[in-house]
Write a protein that holds these residues in place. Structure first.
Motif, PDB file in Angstrom:
ATOM      1  N   TYR A 177       0.828  -1.201   0.000  1.00 50.22           N
ATOM      2  CA  TYR A 177       0.000   0.000   0.000  1.00 50.22           C
ATOM      3  C   TYR A 177       0.867   1.257   0.000  1.00 50.22           C
ATOM      4  CZ  TYR A 177      -3.843  -3.138   1.321  1.00 50.22           C
ATOM      5  OH  TYR A 177      -4.772  -4.120   1.356  1.00 50.22           O
ATOM      6  N   LEU A 178       1.935   1.232   0.797  1.00 48.16           N
ATOM      7  CA  LEU A 178       2.804   2.398   0.932  1.00 48.16           C
ATOM      8  C   LEU A 178       3.503   2.704  -0.395  1.00 48.16           C
ATOM      9  CD1 LEU A 178       3.307   4.162   3.389  1.00 48.16           C
ATOM     10  CD2 LEU A 178       5.394   2.907   3.820  1.00 48.16           C
ATOM     11  N   ARG A 179       4.052   1.654  -1.039  1.00 48.71           N
ATOM     12  CA  ARG A 179       4.727   1.873  -2.331  1.00 48.71           C
ATOM     13  C   ARG A 179       3.754   2.383  -3.390  1.00 48.71           C
ATOM     14  NH1 ARG A 179       7.266  -2.992  -0.919  1.00 48.71           N
ATOM     15  NH2 ARG A 179       5.776  -4.160  -2.209  1.00 48.71           N
ATOM     16  N   SER A 180       2.541   1.863  -3.376  1.00 49.55           N
ATOM     17  CA  SER A 180       1.547   2.301  -4.355  1.00 49.55           C
ATOM     18  C   SER A 180       1.237   3.779  -4.200  1.00 49.55           C
ATOM     19  CB  SER A 180       0.267   1.473  -4.196  1.00 49.55           C
ATOM     20  OG  SER A 180      -0.749   1.945  -5.048  1.00 49.55           O
ATOM     21  N   TYR A 181       1.109   4.246  -2.939  1.00 48.89           N
ATOM     22  CA  TYR A 181       0.820   5.668  -2.746  1.00 48.89           C
ATOM     23  C   TYR A 181       2.004   6.545  -3.164  1.00 48.89           C
ATOM     24  CZ  TYR A 181      -0.317  10.131  -0.711  1.00 48.89           C
ATOM     25  OH  TYR A 181      -0.556  11.454  -0.554  1.00 48.89           O
ATOM     26  N   ILE A 182       3.231   6.120  -2.829  1.00 50.19           N
ATOM     27  CA  ILE A 182       4.414   6.908  -3.202  1.00 50.19           C
ATOM     28  C   ILE A 182       4.497   7.044  -4.715  1.00 50.19           C
ATOM     29  CG2 ILE A 182       6.931   6.957  -3.161  1.00 50.19           C
ATOM     30  CD1 ILE A 182       5.697   7.623  -0.484  1.00 50.19           C
ATOM     31  N   GLU A 183       4.138   5.968  -5.454  1.00 52.85           N
ATOM     32  CA  GLU A 183       4.248   5.993  -6.916  1.00 52.85           C
ATOM     33  C   GLU A 183       3.094   6.737  -7.578  1.00 52.85           C
ATOM     34  OE1 GLU A 183       4.429   1.910  -7.941  1.00 52.85           O
ATOM     35  OE2 GLU A 183       6.454   1.592  -7.116  1.00 52.85           O
ATOM     36  N   THR A 184       1.877   6.599  -7.054  1.00 52.20           N
ATOM     37  CA  THR A 184       0.692   7.158  -7.740  1.00 52.20           C
ATOM     38  C   THR A 184       0.114   8.379  -7.058  1.00 52.20           C
ATOM     39  OG1 THR A 184      -0.876   5.765  -6.501  1.00 52.20           O
ATOM     40  CG2 THR A 184       0.120   4.825  -8.495  1.00 52.20           C
ATOM     41  N   GLY A 185       0.373   8.557  -5.772  1.00 50.43           N
ATOM     42  CA  GLY A 185      -0.228   9.675  -5.042  1.00 50.43           C
ATOM     43  C   GLY A 185      -1.698   9.454  -4.732  1.00 50.43           C
ATOM     44  N   VAL A 186      -2.211   8.242  -4.907  1.00 53.93           N
ATOM     45  CA  VAL A 186      -3.622   7.945  -4.675  1.00 53.93           C
ATOM     46  C   VAL A 186      -3.727   6.819  -3.651  1.00 53.93           C
ATOM     47  CG1 VAL A 186      -5.772   7.157  -5.711  1.00 53.93           C
ATOM     48  CG2 VAL A 186      -4.223   8.626  -7.016  1.00 53.93           C
ATOM     49  N   SER A 187      -4.589   7.017  -2.665  1.00 49.90           N
ATOM     50  CA  SER A 187      -4.838   5.974  -1.664  1.00 49.90           C
ATOM     51  C   SER A 187      -6.239   6.124  -1.125  1.00 49.90           C
ATOM     52  CB  SER A 187      -3.827   6.080  -0.507  1.00 49.90           C
ATOM     53  OG  SER A 187      -4.188   5.200   0.536  1.00 49.90           O
ATOM     54  N   LYS A 188      -7.037   5.055  -1.234  1.00 48.73           N
ATOM     55  CA  LYS A 188      -8.403   5.115  -0.716  1.00 48.73           C
ATOM     56  C   LYS A 188      -8.419   5.225   0.800  1.00 48.73           C
ATOM     57  CE  LYS A 188      -8.910   0.061  -0.551  1.00 48.73           C
ATOM     58  NZ  LYS A 188      -9.698  -1.102  -1.006  1.00 48.73           N
ATOM     59  N   PHE A 189      -7.355   4.749   1.467  1.00 47.12           N
ATOM     60  CA  PHE A 189      -7.321   4.820   2.926  1.00 47.12           C
ATOM     61  C   PHE A 189      -7.138   6.253   3.394  1.00 47.12           C
ATOM     62  CE2 PHE A 189      -5.893   0.477   1.967  1.00 47.12           C
ATOM     63  CZ  PHE A 189      -6.841  -0.230   2.690  1.00 47.12           C
ATOM     64  N   ILE A 190      -6.285   7.029   2.694  1.00 45.91           N
ATOM     65  CA  ILE A 190      -6.020   8.411   3.111  1.00 45.91           C
ATOM     66  C   ILE A 190      -7.164   9.318   2.710  1.00 45.91           C
ATOM     67  CG2 ILE A 190      -4.484  10.387   2.752  1.00 45.91           C
ATOM     68  CD1 ILE A 190      -2.191   8.399   2.483  1.00 45.91           C
ATOM     69  N   GLU A 191      -7.717   9.119   1.516  1.00 43.78           N
ATOM     70  CA  GLU A 191      -8.721  10.040   0.989  1.00 43.78           C
ATOM     71  C   GLU A 191     -10.106   9.809   1.565  1.00 43.78           C
ATOM     72  OE1 GLU A 191      -8.410   9.294  -3.121  1.00 43.78           O
ATOM     73  OE2 GLU A 191      -6.468  10.318  -3.369  1.00 43.78           O
ATOM     74  N   SER A 192     -10.358   8.638   2.149  1.00 45.31           N
ATOM     75  CA  SER A 192     -11.708   8.325   2.617  1.00 45.31           C
ATOM     76  C   SER A 192     -11.980   8.784   4.033  1.00 45.31           C
ATOM     77  CB  SER A 192     -11.936   6.809   2.521  1.00 45.31           C
ATOM     78  OG  SER A 192     -11.004   6.110   3.332  1.00 45.31           O
ATOM     79  N   GLY A 193     -11.014   9.420   4.695  1.00 45.72           N
ATOM     80  CA  GLY A 193     -11.237   9.898   6.051  1.00 45.72           C
ATOM     81  C   GLY A 193     -11.032   8.792   7.080  1.00 45.72           C
ATOM     82  N   PRO A 194     -11.436   9.033   8.337  1.00 46.97           N
ATOM     83  CA  PRO A 194     -11.240   8.034   9.400  1.00 46.97           C
ATOM     84  C   PRO A 194     -11.890   6.701   9.039  1.00 46.97           C
ATOM     85  CG  PRO A 194     -11.911  10.142  10.326  1.00 46.97           C
ATOM     86  CD  PRO A 194     -12.069  10.265   8.848  1.00 46.97           C
ATOM     87  N   ARG A 195     -11.176   5.614   9.320  1.00 48.67           N
ATOM     88  CA  ARG A 195     -11.672   4.268   9.028  1.00 48.67           C
ATOM     89  C   ARG A 195     -11.590   3.394  10.279  1.00 48.67           C
ATOM     90  NH1 ARG A 195     -11.575   2.769   3.590  1.00 48.67           N
ATOM     91  NH2 ARG A 195     -11.169   0.603   4.185  1.00 48.67           N
ATOM     92  N   ARG A 196     -12.440   2.425  10.329  1.00 42.31           N
ATOM     93  CA  ARG A 196     -12.397   1.467  11.435  1.00 42.31           C
ATOM     94  C   ARG A 196     -11.587   0.252  10.993  1.00 42.31           C
ATOM     95  NH1 ARG A 196     -18.300   1.498  14.530  1.00 42.31           N
ATOM     96  NH2 ARG A 196     -18.116   3.632  15.338  1.00 42.31           N
TER      97      ARG A 196
END
Length: 828
Positions: free
Chosen positions: A492-511
């Motif tokens: 997940y971390l490498r994917s965000y560094i390469e694309t700048g997109v992450s559903k975990f970061i953009e979706s707000g607080p998660r359980r």
């Protein structure tokens, strides 16, 4: 060989920058080719926002450029600063006068005002950028005599700006768009020519190869040239794709100049730092050279003069003492820093005497002057190179560097580092405040770097996850996850560094599920954020153990379900009682209905059909032996028509009475509207042999939510009116179709029609149009029909022309009126 390395590097940088210029220009032109003709149209609000941003950028560039000019007089920065200052005013004016709030007060329409008020700052800036290159060329050819005074530049800029303001505020503007030409806005080519001339000048000047500011200035000119000549000149209308792209490129060009200015300032600061370092080394070298000089007087004097000249140009204070602690030499900067007179810095003055003079001048901030003197004298005799920060009584901080010399004695440099020290103190305070905040935050706060390594771990995180901070810091953050989830994290971390997109970061607080040191798992709420950019990208996570919250939530859900069951039971009981009451009311309404029928039958309108029935019956009784079957059928048709008319009059009168009392009830349920309309048409055709009723109901749904009885009354009224007011036009058309969530039923005749001035009143109770003169009627039919349609949540409209007929359209919602889940709808 020593010079070839830097030269090669310089050439490499120049080639890279030339490639960048070609790439930017070609890329922007290619971008235009791809965007051209795109179906895009923005708004005046977006345009105002972009112009406000451009105004602020231009004002920032102007301020920094003028500060750069006054720090080191250079006509290039003067013209650029004045140009961007005027441009910021014109851009701001453009943003205001073309905004939605000020547009109505301007003498010109927006299609002319917006292009020309855009054109003015672009022309102004392009001229000043071209003049900045001419000013450099003049200064290079004539030297100091060729320098242009800032007063002249400011006057010219102010006059140009004021003239532009007056021109747009008080004069109507010519058109700006010429769709018949190849260039739809040909005026944009004039600033483009000045941008091109300035670009050619600066490229020919050549400083872009090694000067950061002129490199970014060339990029800004390329962006401005393409924005004017390629995008804006081909704009077909306001707010199209070319129009917005040109505004965006204008802001990009401002950012390029701002980047160059900031880079230039940084380069200047770095140069000064290197220069100071080089001077310090030169001083040491000079001291060593002086120790080895020949004792010949002429050479010694010459060397001393050169050394003194170098000392006086230093930004630092410098002093040199021999092994006996006597002053050998010092520069003026050293004397001025400590308020020492020429007598107090004479050759042979001892270090103690100078320290005593400093104390006497009030520059010592301590409480024990003698201890201070002893500490300083012990420091300089230690024989080691070292640096100390001394705070003076006036709050200034002086960095003193002590350098022992071979053969005894020492060299000392004194530099005012107050601003640097204050900045370091501010940073330290902020760090301490942040640490204090993190220590007191009740939620776990964990920061990691781009590799997922934990960098900070606050006390709440220690309590939540069970790891001490010293054990967690330096470990991969997957340590805090359940074992089965850890192998996914790095991906997940490498994917965000390469694309700048992450559903975990953009979706707000998660359980999610967290893992403790003891191996237990627990539910947590996690909010993620990004810190920094590029290689310095990091992440911050704020976590909370929600175990207790979930328990409370579960109990609340159980309590809610229990309450819902109780409410459902109470509701069922109330519904049963309501049904019982409804039946009682219905019985009472039936009794009242009989009373209203009796009263309504006493009107004049009921007497006419009764007379027809009576007359026909008497005639039949008198001539029963001579009556033929066809004649009998004709008379019975008249009787049936009169009876139908009486029925409609009774229904209409009673329904109106119920509406007046607010007791009219419609039963909403599944209704085959097509069947209702066909039955009404068939009945009307049976009663009216002189007219042909055509039905086209193919567009209707099978059922809608409505009251069949009310629909029958609605369409009976409309069809009987169509027949009654079209005595010489036998064709009546009934069509129906579905329109989204509604059905539309249309009744069309070619009869008498209605006068235009009567149309607004046709739905008023008891109103009868001029064209109905001589035709029986009560004036309540259309009013009643409109009320019944509105009770179904629908609408009715009429289009009519005198002597050409009328078209009445009824629209009803397929799902029924709001509240259709109830068993009935009552008149308000």
């Amino acid at each position: 060989m020593g010079r070839s390395g830097p030269i090669q590097n310089q050439r490499h940088i120049a080639r890279q920058r030339a490639i960048a210029y070609l790439s930017v220009g070609a890329g922007l032109v290619l971008g235009y080719a791809l965007l051209r003709g795109a179906d895009w149209r923005s708004s005046i609000t977006l345009h105002t926002v972009m112009e406000v941003v451009a105004t602020l950028l231009a004002l920032t560039v102007a301020a920094i450029a003028l500060v750069r000019f006054y720090s080191k007089k250079n006509n290039t920065f003067l013209f650029i600063g004045a140009g961007f200052l005027g441009t910021s005013l014109l851009d701001g004016y453009h943003a205001v006068v073309t905004s939605a709030a000020f547009k109505p007060f301007m003498p010109s329409d927006l299609p002319a005002l917006s292009p020309w008020s855009w054109f003015a700052p672009r022309l102004f800036l392009s001229i000043f950028l071209f003049l900045s290159w001419l000013a450099w060329r003049r200064e290079r050819q004539l030297g100091e005599a060729g320098r242009i005074g800032e007063r002249s530049v400011y006057l010219f800029a102010g006059a140009f700006t004021a003239l532009s303001f007056s021109f747009f505020a008080f004069l109507p503007l010519p058109r700006a768009y010429y769709p018949e030409l190849a260039f739809h806005r040909p005026e944009e080519l004039l600033p483009a020519l000045f941008f091109l001339a300035a670009l050619a000048g600066y490229l020919r000047k050549g400083d872009w190869r090694h000067d950061m500011f002129e490199h970014w200035l060339v990029l800004s000119l390329i962006v401005s040239l393409v924005g004017q000549a390629v995008f804006m000149s081909f704009s077909r209308e306001l707010f199209d794709i070319e129009f917005d792209a040109a505004h965006l490129l204008k802001m990009v060009s401002y950012v390029c100049v701002l980047t160059g200015l900031l880079g230039s300032i940084y380069t200047a600061f770095r140069f000064e730092a290197r220069r100071a370092e080089a001077m310090a080394k030169a001083k040491v070298a000079a001291e060593m050279a002086l120790a080895e000089l020949d004792q010949r007087d002429v050479d010694l004097i010459a060397q001393n003069e050169r050394f003194n000249a170098a000392l006086e140009h230093m930004s630092q204070g410098l002093s040199m003492f021999d092994r006996e602690q006597r002053l050998i030499v010092c520069n003026q900067r050293y004397a001025s820093m400590y308020g020492l007179s020429s007598e107090q810095t004479a050759l042979g003055t001892t270090l103690r005497q100078i320290l005593e003079h400093r104390i006497a001048n009030g520059l010592y901030a301590g409480e024990d002057p003698e201890a201070y003197i002893q500490e300083r004298m012990a420091w300089v005799t230690s024989g080691r190179r070292s640096t100390k920060i001394q705070e003076r009584s006036d709050g200034r901080a002086i960095a003193i560097t002590h350098q022992p010399m071979s053969g005894g004695g020492w060299l000392t440099t004194h530099e005012d580092v107050t601003e640097i020290t204050q900045a370091q103190q501010i940073v330290q305070r902020q760090k301490e405040e942040l640490d204090q905040i993190l220590s007191n935050v009740p939620r776990a706060v964990v920061t990691i770097d781009s590799s997922g390594i934990i960098r900070t771990f606050n006390p709440a995180a220690e309590q939540t996850f069970g790891y001490p901070a010293g054990e967690a810091i330096g470990q991969n953050v997957s340590l805090l996850m359940p074992a089965q989830d850890r192998h996914h994290h790095d991906g997940y971390l490498r994917s965000y560094i390469e694309t700048g997109v992450s559903k975990f970061i953009e979706s707000g607080p998660r359980r999610l599920t967290g893992g403790r040191k003891d191996g237990t798992e627990f539910p947590m709420e996690l909010a993620l954020g990004v810190v920094g950019k590029g290689k310095d990208t990091g992440f911050i996570g704020v976590a909370k153990d929600i175990t207790e919250e979930l328990k409370v939530e579960t109990r609340l859900i159980e309590h809610r379900d229990l309450l819902q069951k109780e409410v459902d039971l109470a509701t069922a009981d109330l519904n049963a009682k309501a049904e019982e009451l409804k039946r009682a009311l219905k019985k009472e309404q039936e009794l009242n209905k009989l009373q209203r029928q009796f009263v309504a039958m006493a009107s004049h309108e009921f007497r006419t059909p009764l007379s027809i029935i009576d007359g026909s019956a008497q005639f039949l009784s008198r001539n029963i032996e001579d009556i033929t079957p066809d004649y009998l059928l004709s008379k019975t048709g008249k009787i049936r028509s009169a009876v139908a008319r009486m029925t409609r009059l009774m229904e209409s009168t009673l329904t109106v009475a119920r509406l007046e009392e607010g007791k009219n009830t419609i039963e909403i349920g599944p209704c085959d509207i097509g069947k209702v309309v066909r039955e009404v048409c068939a009945l009307q055709h049976e009663l009216t042999q002189t007219h042909v009723i055509t039905c086209n109901l193919e567009g209707l749904p099978q059922t809608i939510q409505a009251d069949p009885g009310s629909l029958e009354q609605i369409f009976t009224n409309l069809l009987s009116n169509a027949v009654k007011y079209a005595p010489h036009a036998p064709d009546i058309r009934v069509t129906a179709r579905r329109e989204g969530d509604h059905v539309a039923v249309q009744v069309c005749d070619r009869g008498l029609g209605i006068d235009e001035e009567d149309l607004p009143k046709v739905f008023e109770r008891f109103f009868r149009a001029k064209t109905s003169t001589g035709i029986e009627g009560t004036g309540i039919g259309l009013n009643l029909t409109k009320s019944l349609v509105e009770m179904h949540g629908g609408t009715i409209e009429i289009r009519s022309e005198k002597d050409k007929g009328s078209i009445i359209t009824v629209r009803l919602p397929v799902a029924g009126p709001e509240g259709a889940q109830q068993s009935d709808t009552r008149a308000a």
